[in-house]
Design a protein around this motif. Structure first.
Motif, PDB file in Angstrom:
ATOM      1  N   ILE A 260       1.052  -0.959   0.061  1.00 57.21           N
ATOM      2  CA  ILE A 260       0.093   0.272   0.206  1.00 57.21           C
ATOM      3  C   ILE A 260       0.946   1.333   0.228  1.00 57.21           C
ATOM      4  O   ILE A 260       0.844   2.397  -1.122  1.00 57.21           O
ATOM      5  N   PHE A 261       2.276   0.950   0.632  1.00 52.70           N
ATOM      6  CA  PHE A 261       2.872   2.639   0.732  1.00 52.70           C
ATOM      7  C   PHE A 261       3.963   2.554  -0.429  1.00 52.70           C
ATOM      8  O   PHE A 261       3.459   3.839  -0.604  1.00 52.70           O
ATOM      9  N   VAL A 262       4.038   1.789  -1.174  1.00 55.05           N
ATOM     10  CA  VAL A 262       5.053   1.641  -2.360  1.00 55.05           C
ATOM     11  C   VAL A 262       3.655   1.816  -3.399  1.00 55.05           C
ATOM     12  O   VAL A 262       3.682   3.254  -4.404  1.00 55.05           O
ATOM     13  N   GLU A 263       2.082   1.556  -3.215  1.00 63.19           N
ATOM     14  CA  GLU A 263       0.833   2.441  -4.046  1.00 63.19           C
ATOM     15  C   GLU A 263       0.926   3.530  -4.583  1.00 63.19           C
ATOM     16  O   GLU A 263       0.829   4.603  -4.804  1.00 63.19           O
ATOM     17  N   ARG A 264       0.830   4.003  -2.652  1.00 67.60           N
ATOM     18  CA  ARG A 264       0.811   5.484  -2.760  1.00 67.60           C
ATOM     19  C   ARG A 264       1.863   6.853  -2.733  1.00 67.60           C
ATOM     20  O   ARG A 264       1.369   8.055  -3.479  1.00 67.60           O
ATOM     21  N   THR A 265       2.767   6.195  -2.499  1.00 71.15           N
ATOM     22  CA  THR A 265       4.559   7.009  -3.798  1.00 71.15           C
ATOM     23  C   THR A 265       5.111   7.057  -4.238  1.00 71.15           C
ATOM     24  O   THR A 265       5.850   7.863  -4.676  1.00 71.15           O
ATOM     25  N   ALA A 266       4.763   5.749  -4.931  1.00 70.06           N
ATOM     26  CA  ALA A 266       5.775   5.546  -6.210  1.00 70.06           C
ATOM     27  C   ALA A 266       5.645   6.113  -7.496  1.00 70.06           C
ATOM     28  O   ALA A 266       4.106   6.222  -7.318  1.00 70.06           O
ATOM     29  N   ASN A 267       5.921   6.684  -8.019  1.00 75.14           N
ATOM     30  CA  ASN A 267       5.411   7.390  -9.414  1.00 75.14           C
ATOM     31  C   ASN A 267       4.390   9.114  -8.960  1.00 75.14           C
ATOM     32  O   ASN A 267       3.987   9.706  -9.807  1.00 75.14           O
ATOM     33  N   VAL A 268       4.604   9.349  -7.753  1.00 73.19           N
ATOM     34  CA  VAL A 268       3.900  10.198  -7.099  1.00 73.19           C
ATOM     35  C   VAL A 268       4.980  11.930  -6.426  1.00 73.19           C
ATOM     36  O   VAL A 268       6.194  10.598  -6.120  1.00 73.19           O
ATOM     37  N   GLY A 269       4.747  12.547  -7.233  1.00 74.07           N
ATOM     38  CA  GLY A 269       5.283  14.535  -6.539  1.00 74.07           C
ATOM     39  C   GLY A 269       6.642  13.535  -7.224  1.00 74.07           C
ATOM     40  O   GLY A 269       8.091  14.225  -6.275  1.00 74.07           O
ATOM     41  N   VAL A 270       7.313  13.606  -8.340  1.00 77.60           N
ATOM     42  CA  VAL A 270       8.639  13.077  -9.073  1.00 77.60           C
ATOM     43  C   VAL A 270       9.592  14.302  -9.280  1.00 77.60           C
ATOM     44  O   VAL A 270       9.093  15.468  -9.401  1.00 77.60           O
ATOM     45  N   LEU A 271      10.799  14.131  -8.745  1.00 77.13           N
ATOM     46  CA  LEU A 271      11.152  15.878  -8.805  1.00 77.13           C
ATOM     47  C   LEU A 271      12.546  14.978  -9.620  1.00 77.13           C
ATOM     48  O   LEU A 271      13.281  14.822  -8.875  1.00 77.13           O
ATOM     49  N   PRO A 272      12.169  16.264 -10.782  1.00 78.36           N
ATOM     50  CA  PRO A 272      13.851  15.563 -11.810  1.00 78.36           C
ATOM     51  C   PRO A 272      14.924  16.185 -11.330  1.00 78.36           C
ATOM     52  O   PRO A 272      15.358  17.654 -11.207  1.00 78.36           O
ATOM     53  N   LEU A 273      15.485  15.903 -11.515  1.00 81.34           N
ATOM     54  CA  LEU A 273      17.159  16.770 -10.854  1.00 81.34           C
ATOM     55  C   LEU A 273      17.580  18.119 -11.678  1.00 81.34           C
ATOM     56  O   LEU A 273      17.487  18.405 -10.685  1.00 81.34           O
ATOM     57  N   ASP A 274      17.508  17.895 -12.851  1.00 81.41           N
ATOM     58  CA  ASP A 274      17.594  19.394 -13.055  1.00 81.41           C
ATOM     59  C   ASP A 274      16.845  20.485 -11.688  1.00 81.41           C
ATOM     60  O   ASP A 274      16.909  21.808 -11.660  1.00 81.41           O
ATOM     61  N   LEU A 275      15.322  20.339 -12.144  1.00 79.22           N
ATOM     62  CA  LEU A 275      14.483  20.843 -11.211  1.00 79.22           C
ATOM     63  C   LEU A 275      14.669  21.773  -9.485  1.00 79.22           C
ATOM     64  O   LEU A 275      14.595  22.601  -9.594  1.00 79.22           O
ATOM     65  N   ALA A 276      15.638  19.918  -9.476  1.00 81.73           N
ATOM     66  CA  ALA A 276      16.219  20.027  -7.793  1.00 81.73           C
ATOM     67  C   ALA A 276      17.229  21.446  -7.337  1.00 81.73           C
ATOM     68  O   ALA A 276      16.664  22.316  -6.269  1.00 81.73           O
ATOM     69  N   ILE A 277      17.473  21.320  -8.662  1.00 83.53           N
ATOM     70  CA  ILE A 277      19.198  21.924  -8.775  1.00 83.53           C
ATOM     71  C   ILE A 277      18.662  23.872  -9.080  1.00 83.53           C
ATOM     72  O   ILE A 277      18.855  24.940  -7.691  1.00 83.53           O
TER      73      ILE A 277
END
Length: 405
Positions: free
Chosen positions: A221-238
């Protein structure tokens, strides 16, 4: 008020005067403004999130601060450097030791005594900072699981965090706000038997990591709630200046303990975990949580090495004085200094400007990692479901004392 809803109609006046003239299909849109907070438990404090939705889809998020403003910088500009340590504790009150460490590094850098700090003091600082890092991550992981529906992990994390809190209370006399790491030293040497108790805690908790992984990280359940959710690309994070587990979760092996190599971290063997997209897309909510779990494992290794040094090469001696380099009056020469350290949530930095005439900073500015990391919330949330927004916000791991300092 929490969850207050406002509807935006095509023509409000006509709608009120002729309520039967317009049908549902004539509405300008299905847009709503939903206010999450400042009382909503998932906002983790006094934070108001103005969420603009189209049905269940989020179109934009506007965070509103100011409900907890504490004027930290102005307090720091009215007190001597050493008297500000208790205020520093109250920034990230879940990781006060780490905040104190960053403050002490900055003032010692101004005084030019960084290389003169006794090694036993440095290892004590790293030991208590890593204990506090683990305690902070326990709260982050436990409350995050509770945000998305699991209550048991929170109880387990609080149970194990209590062991750390009692250790830090034994050393400093306080459970959360310690005033322990002083400019030039520490408040007091470790109590007799502290190192042995730390070793016992490491032996106790290491098997618990496997339980934690099974209970949360590998939970379907935790994996389904969090995987592929709120993806932060590295370039955007930088580009946003994101740091800490948020940045490392996106795949960049950037940790100030390695990059700046401050204190005795260069003498300690540990790894910097990063997100790899094992359950979904690299940089998603699952990756950020997994990085925090792996960092707890690395902190255990650091604590073990510190204990080994503190009971061996740098063991306590009758003539050891933790106040030996603590200055009676701090009056640095005129200069500008920026010092930073790796707090559990990212880069915590302090900028100082001294005029050379006073023991009070002429200017002081705190660079809050929680504040910077929160700035990415709009980018992460657009196009997500409202239910996923809670998972995204929780994965950032913010403390409002530092956001709204």
């Amino acid at each position: 008020m929490a969850n207050q809803v406002q509807y935006q109609y095509k023509d409000d006046n006509l709608l009120k005067s002729e309520p039967n003239k317009y049908k549902e299909g004539d509405l300008k849109s299905e847009e709503m403004i939903v206010n999450l907070g400042p009382q909503h438990p998932s906002t983790h404090g006094v934070l108001r999130m103005e969420v603009i939705t189209d049905g269940e889809i989020i179109k934009d998020v506007v965070p509103h601060l100011g409900y907890l403003h504490r004027c930290f910088e102005k307090h720091a500009e009215s007190l001597p450097y050493n008297q500000t340590v208790p205020f520093v504790d109250r920034l990230d009150y879940l990781a006060a030791m780490n905040s104190e460490h960053a403050w002490a590094l900055g003032v010692e850098k101004m005084l030019g005594i960084t290389d003169q700090i006794p090694k036993r003091v440095e290892y004590i600082r790293v030991l208590v900072a890593e204990l506090n890092r683990m305690a902070s991550h326990f709260v982050a992981i436990g409350t995050y699981a509770m945000d998305i529906g699991a209550f048991t992990p929170f109880l387990w994390m609080m149970r194990d965090r209590e062991h750390i809190i009692r250790l830090l209370e034994w050393a400093s006399g306080a459970r959360m706000l310690y005033n322990y790491i002083w400019v030039g030293g520490v408040f007091y040497d470790l109590p007799v038997g502290f190192e042995e108790r730390c070793k016992q805690f490491v032996d106790y908790f290491r098997p618990k990591l496997d339980e934690l992984k099974r209970l949360i990280i590998d939970n379907k359940i935790f994996v389904e709630r969090t995987a592929n959710v709120g993806v932060l690309p590295l370039d955007l994070a930088i580009n946003y200046g994101v740091t800490g587990p948020m940045l490392r979760g996106s795949g960049l092996r950037y940790d100030l303990r390695k990059v700046d190599a401050y204190s005795v971290y260069p003498e300690i063997d540990f790894e910097v975990p990063v997100g790899e997209g094992l359950m979904g897309t690299k940089g998603d909510c699952w990756d950020r949580t997994y990085v925090r779990v792996l960092e707890v494992k690395e902190s255990l290794k650091i604590i073990e090495q510190c204990v080994e040094k503190l009971t061996g090469e740098h063991k306590r001696t009758p003539d050891f004085d933790p106040h030996a380099l603590v200055p009676k009056k701090i009056r640095p020469k005129a200069q500008e200094v920026y010092a930073r350290a790796e707090s559990p949530k990212g880069e915590l930095g302090f900028y100082f400007r001294a005029n050379g005439k006073s023991d009070v900073p002429y200017r002081c500015k705190a660079r809050s990692c929680c504040f910077v990391n929160l700035s990415i919330i709009s980018e992460l949330s657009r196009g997500s479901l409202i239910a996923d927004f809670i998972a995204i916000l929780g994965s950032i791991d913010i403390v409002l004392g530092e956001v709204d300092r």
